[in-house]
Design a protein around this motif. Structure first.
Motif, mmCIF file in Angstrom:
data_model
loop_
_atom_site.group_PDB
_atom_site.id
_atom_site.type_symbol
_atom_site.label_atom_id
_atom_site.label_comp_id
_atom_site.label_asym_id
_atom_site.label_seq_id
_atom_site.Cartn_x
_atom_site.Cartn_y
_atom_site.Cartn_z
ATOM 1 N N ARG A 113 -9.935 2.735 -8.460
ATOM 2 C CA ARG A 113 -9.505 2.509 -9.849
ATOM 3 C C ARG A 113 -7.988 2.700 -10.022
ATOM 4 O O ARG A 113 -7.326 1.921 -10.689
ATOM 5 C CB ARG A 113 -10.261 3.484 -10.759
ATOM 6 N N TRP A 114 -7.443 3.762 -9.417
ATOM 7 C CA TRP A 114 -6.021 4.052 -9.666
ATOM 8 C C TRP A 114 -5.117 2.928 -9.156
ATOM 9 O O TRP A 114 -4.109 2.607 -9.790
ATOM 10 C CB TRP A 114 -5.623 5.413 -9.077
ATOM 11 N N LYS A 115 -5.503 2.288 -8.027
ATOM 12 C CA LYS A 115 -4.665 1.190 -7.499
ATOM 13 C C LYS A 115 -4.689 -0.001 -8.453
ATOM 14 O O LYS A 115 -3.675 -0.644 -8.696
ATOM 15 C CB LYS A 115 -5.162 0.739 -6.128
ATOM 16 N N ARG A 116 -5.872 -0.286 -8.975
ATOM 17 C CA ARG A 116 -5.970 -1.382 -9.937
ATOM 18 C C ARG A 116 -5.169 -1.025 -11.187
ATOM 19 O O ARG A 116 -4.490 -1.869 -11.774
ATOM 20 C CB ARG A 116 -7.444 -1.647 -10.286
ATOM 21 N N MET A 176 10.739 -11.686 -10.560
ATOM 22 C CA MET A 176 9.894 -10.719 -9.847
ATOM 23 C C MET A 176 10.403 -9.327 -10.180
ATOM 24 O O MET A 176 11.589 -9.160 -10.444
ATOM 25 C CB MET A 176 10.035 -10.901 -8.321
ATOM 26 N N THR A 177 9.513 -8.347 -10.122
ATOM 27 C CA THR A 177 9.963 -6.972 -10.370
ATOM 28 C C THR A 177 10.579 -6.397 -9.090
ATOM 29 O O THR A 177 10.268 -6.859 -7.990
ATOM 30 C CB THR A 177 8.788 -6.071 -10.794
ATOM 31 N N PRO A 178 11.423 -5.365 -9.231
ATOM 32 C CA PRO A 178 12.065 -4.774 -8.040
ATOM 33 C C PRO A 178 11.075 -4.183 -7.045
ATOM 34 O O PRO A 178 11.372 -4.074 -5.862
ATOM 35 C CB PRO A 178 12.935 -3.655 -8.619
ATOM 36 N N GLN A 179 9.873 -3.804 -7.522
ATOM 37 C CA GLN A 179 8.894 -3.184 -6.617
ATOM 38 C C GLN A 179 7.971 -4.209 -5.962
ATOM 39 O O GLN A 179 6.970 -3.852 -5.357
ATOM 40 C CB GLN A 179 8.092 -2.099 -7.360
ATOM 41 N N THR A 180 8.326 -5.491 -6.036
ATOM 42 C CA THR A 180 7.515 -6.555 -5.420
ATOM 43 C C THR A 180 7.931 -6.735 -3.959
ATOM 44 O O THR A 180 9.123 -6.780 -3.658
ATOM 45 C CB THR A 180 7.730 -7.884 -6.175
ATOM 46 N N ALA A 195 11.916 -3.594 -3.026
ATOM 47 C CA ALA A 195 10.807 -3.098 -2.200
ATOM 48 C C ALA A 195 10.650 -3.844 -0.870
ATOM 49 O O ALA A 195 10.062 -3.313 0.068
ATOM 50 C CB ALA A 195 9.499 -3.138 -2.983
ATOM 51 N N ILE A 196 11.182 -5.079 -0.764
ATOM 52 C CA ILE A 196 11.051 -5.775 0.532
ATOM 53 C C ILE A 196 12.122 -5.271 1.515
ATOM 54 O O ILE A 196 12.046 -5.513 2.712
ATOM 55 C CB ILE A 196 11.119 -7.314 0.387
ATOM 56 N N LEU A 197 13.092 -4.506 0.988
ATOM 57 C CA LEU A 197 14.193 -4.063 1.843
ATOM 58 C C LEU A 197 13.841 -2.763 2.558
ATOM 59 O O LEU A 197 14.541 -1.760 2.471
ATOM 60 C CB LEU A 197 15.473 -3.914 1.010
ATOM 61 N N GLU A 214 0.830 -1.213 0.000
ATOM 62 C CA GLU A 214 0.000 0.000 0.000
ATOM 63 C C GLU A 214 0.866 1.266 0.000
ATOM 64 O O GLU A 214 0.532 2.255 -0.640
ATOM 65 C CB GLU A 214 -0.916 0.025 1.230
ATOM 66 N N ASN A 215 1.982 1.220 0.756
ATOM 67 C CA ASN A 215 2.862 2.394 0.816
ATOM 68 C C ASN A 215 3.624 2.592 -0.489
ATOM 69 O O ASN A 215 4.030 3.697 -0.818
ATOM 70 C CB ASN A 215 3.880 2.256 1.956
ATOM 71 N N THR A 216 3.833 1.484 -1.205
ATOM 72 C CA THR A 216 4.591 1.558 -2.462
ATOM 73 C C THR A 216 3.709 2.060 -3.602
ATOM 74 O O THR A 216 4.185 2.709 -4.528
ATOM 75 C CB THR A 216 5.150 0.147 -2.808
ATOM 76 N N LEU A 217 2.395 1.759 -3.535
ATOM 77 C CA LEU A 217 1.480 2.107 -4.640
ATOM 78 C C LEU A 217 1.492 3.600 -5.024
ATOM 79 O O LEU A 217 1.606 3.911 -6.211
ATOM 80 C CB LEU A 217 0.052 1.664 -4.311
ATOM 81 N N PRO A 218 1.395 4.528 -4.047
ATOM 82 C CA PRO A 218 1.414 5.945 -4.441
ATOM 83 C C PRO A 218 2.743 6.332 -5.106
ATOM 84 O O PRO A 218 2.763 7.171 -6.006
ATOM 85 C CB PRO A 218 1.233 6.703 -3.117
ATOM 86 N N GLN A 219 3.834 5.711 -4.669
ATOM 87 C CA GLN A 219 5.141 6.001 -5.289
ATOM 88 C C GLN A 219 5.120 5.579 -6.759
ATOM 89 O O GLN A 219 5.610 6.292 -7.635
ATOM 90 C CB GLN A 219 6.261 5.243 -4.553
ATOM 91 N N ILE A 220 4.531 4.416 -7.010
ATOM 92 C CA ILE A 220 4.504 3.907 -8.390
ATOM 93 C C ILE A 220 3.518 4.718 -9.231
ATOM 94 O O ILE A 220 3.786 5.022 -10.394
ATOM 95 C CB ILE A 220 4.185 2.400 -8.400
ATOM 96 N N ARG A 221 2.408 5.096 -8.604
ATOM 97 C CA ARG A 221 1.443 5.940 -9.331
ATOM 98 C C ARG A 221 2.120 7.236 -9.793
ATOM 99 O O ARG A 221 1.951 7.671 -10.942
ATOM 100 C CB ARG A 221 0.260 6.285 -8.422
#
Length: 667
Positions: free
Chosen positions: A335-338, A457-461, A478-480, A65-72
């Motif tokens: 919608r934006w998260k999806r 896996m992608t780096p943001q996983t 992203a897990i780090l 959830e914290n990563t999603l706005p960064q990716i958006r």
């Protein structure tokens, strides 16, 4: 000013490192010796609500959830710059725009699928099915069997096509076959209703009759499918078959056409058949099933596979079953998260490249490398001390360990997406083309040397993995971050968090599945009979321990299905504790906020698994997930760690206590 500044930096003290433990969640009315998970996370468990759009909530989900706005922000930046055609930025931006344009999707309804639906409707004869299944599989439709490309389990220098079972719309065969389980029977009834509504939305005049025929057909498929436990056996799943001999495995099926249409033909002369009895049963069932049922089944799975990219009626219908019924989620994600997920599925590494540049500091990678190094040293020392492994096997284990490849943060070589055509007004087309690009990317590996730079896996996983055929452990960027890895915390909590995750992934190389592969990634038995016997005795105890856990009344953890992950948890934490000792270099661990280093290590472990799950999602998890529920990953693992008993003075009579002879100590 510069000189003065220089003088002050000399005397500046090293930053004070925190304990990194979320002590605000401690439930002091529970003794750590009775239920460590509840003690450490109790206040969180009591007060945190699972968000309405989630089936579960915990550390992993929170980080996502914290990563999603960064990716958006990354995606919107790419979309805003009016980038040149056929660049990553254009593809990312236009894909996002095509998903976010809801007005256009409303207008289109089901029409973007009309071309494919017409092809299915035009099938005149069952002899056309092999070609149709191959084509639909390529655009990501869930068909009764499909293939994946990976390394040949017995010759890891070659890529091979691996054919496997599929085609069910529910998570597991139990949902179709366990009529005596009221909850599963209820899901099946709702699945029937979902299919009927989906077909009706797509314009099927016989939706009710067709829906019944589809569920009956999938129930027959479920009967011949292998169980999740059977699927864990890599030897049983390794059946090398020449393309020309497929008729011996599954007679009366036109394999030649299927191989030709998939593109396998001409690239290799053999395949691996994972479940031969299933394919044989499938060929018989296919012959017995009417063409009308087949057409309805294929149309339904096509629409189901693309519902998320159609108008609101389709999106809502799909969510009603897969969200509400199967997972207990009450509200669809915004919608934006999806949309972020949609762009990531299509161009994960293109987005990842931008994510890493912005959110992954180099020093995090360096500190992680030290952690990995200490864990590998701890394993090396541990292997020599094992009482259950023979000297010859220890030599092999050391050779395998020496060949481990750690990958941290992000790939050295990024995937190329230039073959993908993305249009701002064609969402379904974008998704379809991206699935074809990925299918071709996989198919084109056949006959080529192994690409050791590739990431799964992608780096943001927010995750990590071990790949036995590559013998590699992979930790995305992203897990780090906390609670797994806290750059501002003392090492103890990091060894209990990401350290145990590293140990977990390494030990997959030595769990009941991974141990069947050698250091070169080949399926080869390098254990002596006595090693197998001793290991089996330990794992049998672990199976029984976890079988006893019951997250919901009447639903037990499946100790066989979760065995590999439970071994990895058990070993990973044991090795992390040893690695932490190595990292101290003989010094005494600091006591922080009254907690010793060892206590913080085990607290670090238990806070990582902080989680809650909705009931329907919990049932699906127990049926299908090789991981145990979070509370048992925490407590079940701790009960077997001698260091935990010392750190928290656990004694006979405490609920976390197991008699020494009942503790499973592998490493």
């Amino acid at each position: 000013g510069a000189a003065a500044a220089a003088a002050t930096t000399k005397t500046a003290k090293a930053p004070v490192l925190s304990a990194g433990i979320a002590t605000e969640y401690i439930e002091s009315s529970v003794r750590p010796q009775d239920d460590f998970f509840e003690y450490l996370n109790g206040k969180w468990l009591k007060n945190v609500e699972i968000p309405a759009d989630k089936s579960s909530w915990g550390s992993f989900m929170e980080l996502r959830e914290n990563t999603l706005p960064q990716i958006r922000a990354i995606i919107e930046k790419a979309a805003a710059g009016n980038p040149a055609a056929a660049t990553d930025a254009q593809r990312i931006g236009d894909f996002w725009a095509s998903y976010m344009d809801e007005a256009r999707l409303e207008q289109l309804g089901v029409t973007p699928l009309n071309g494919e639906l017409a092809k299915i409707a035009a099938i005149k004869d069952k002899s056309e099915l092999p070609a149709v299944l191959a084509r639909l599989g390529k655009i990501g439709v869930n068909v009764p069997f499909d293939f994946g490309i990976h390394q040949d389990n017995k010759d890891s220098t070659k890529y091979v096509a691996d054919i496997y079972q599929g085609g069910l719309g529910m998570p597991d065969r139990d949902y179709y076959l366990k009529a005596d389980d009221a909850k599963l029977a209820d899901v099946k009834a709702k699945y029937l209703a979902h299919i009927e509504k989906t077909l009706a939305l797509a314009g099927d005049k016989n939706a009710a009759a067709n829906a019944k025929a589809i569920v009956d057909f999938e129930t027959e498929l479920a009967k011949i499918q292998w169980t999740k436990v059977e699927l864990r056996d890599p030897i049983k799943a390794y059946n090398k078959v020449n393309l020309t001999d497929m008729g011996k495995i599954a007679p009366n099926y036109d394999w030649a056409t299927w191989f030709k249409t998939t593109g396998i033909e001409g690239k290799t002369d053999y395949v691996i058949v994972s479940q031969p009895t299933y394919l044989k049963g499938f060929a018989e069932l296919s012959g017995k099933t009417s063409l009308d049922t087949w057409k309805a089944y294929l149309a339904m799975h096509l629409v189901d596979s693309y519902s998320s990219y159609l108008s609101k009626a389709f999106v809502d219908q799909r969510f009603d079953f897969y969200g509400k019924t199967l997972s207990g989620v009450t509200q669809i994600e915004p919608r934006w998260k999806r949309g972020v997920g949609v762009v990531e599925r299509a161009q994960g590494e293109a987005v990842g490249k931008l994510y890493v540049a912005e959110h992954f500091p180099a020093e995090r990678k360096a500190r992680m490398e030290t952690l990995v190094k200490n864990l590998l040293v701890a394993y090396k020392q541990s292997i020599d001390k094992l009482d259950w492994m023979s000297p010859a096997t220890k030599k092999e284990a050391q050779a395998k360990l020496a060949k481990f490849t750690p990958k941290i943060g992000y790939p050295n070589k990024w995937k190329d997406y230039s073959a993908l055509v993305v249009k701002r007004d064609d969402l379904v087309g974008n998704v379809m083309r991206s699935r074809v690009v990925e299918a071709d990317r996989e198919l084109n590996k056949l006959g080529k040397p192994i690409d050791r730079e590739e990431w799964g896996m992608t780096p943001q996983t927010i995750n990590a993995y071990y790949n036995p055929e590559m013998n590699e452990i992979v930790f995305p960027a992203a897990i780090l971050q906390p609670p797994f890895f806290d750059a501002n915390a003392d090492d103890a909590v990091n060894y209990g968090g990401i350290g145990a995750v590293i140990g977990h992934e390494i030990s997959h190389g030595f769990d009941d599945q991974g141990a069947q592969y050698d250091g070169d990634g080949n399926l080869r038995d390098w254990w002596s009979p006595s090693d197998h016997k001793n290991f089996k005795a330990k794992t049998k105890m672990l199976v029984e321990q976890y079988n006893a856990f019951e997250p919901l009344p009447g639903y037990h953890v499946n100790g066989e299905l979760t065995l590999g992950e439970n071994i990895a948890d058990n070993s990973g934490l044991a090795i992390a504790a040893k690695a932490y000792k190595i990292s101290l270099n003989g010094k005494k661990a600091p006591v922080i906020n009254g907690m010793t280093g060892e206590q913080r290590l085990y607290m670090g472990w238990a806070q990582v698994w902080r989680s809650k799950m909705r009931e329907p999602a919990q049932i699906a998890q127990v049926k299908t997930d090789p991981h145990s529920p979070g509370q048992y990953r925490a407590n079940g693992t701790l009960k077997n760690q001698p260091g935990f008993y010392e750190a928290f003075k656990v004694k006979q009579g405490d609920k976390m206590y197991l008699a020494p002879k009942e503790r499973v100590i592998i490493w």
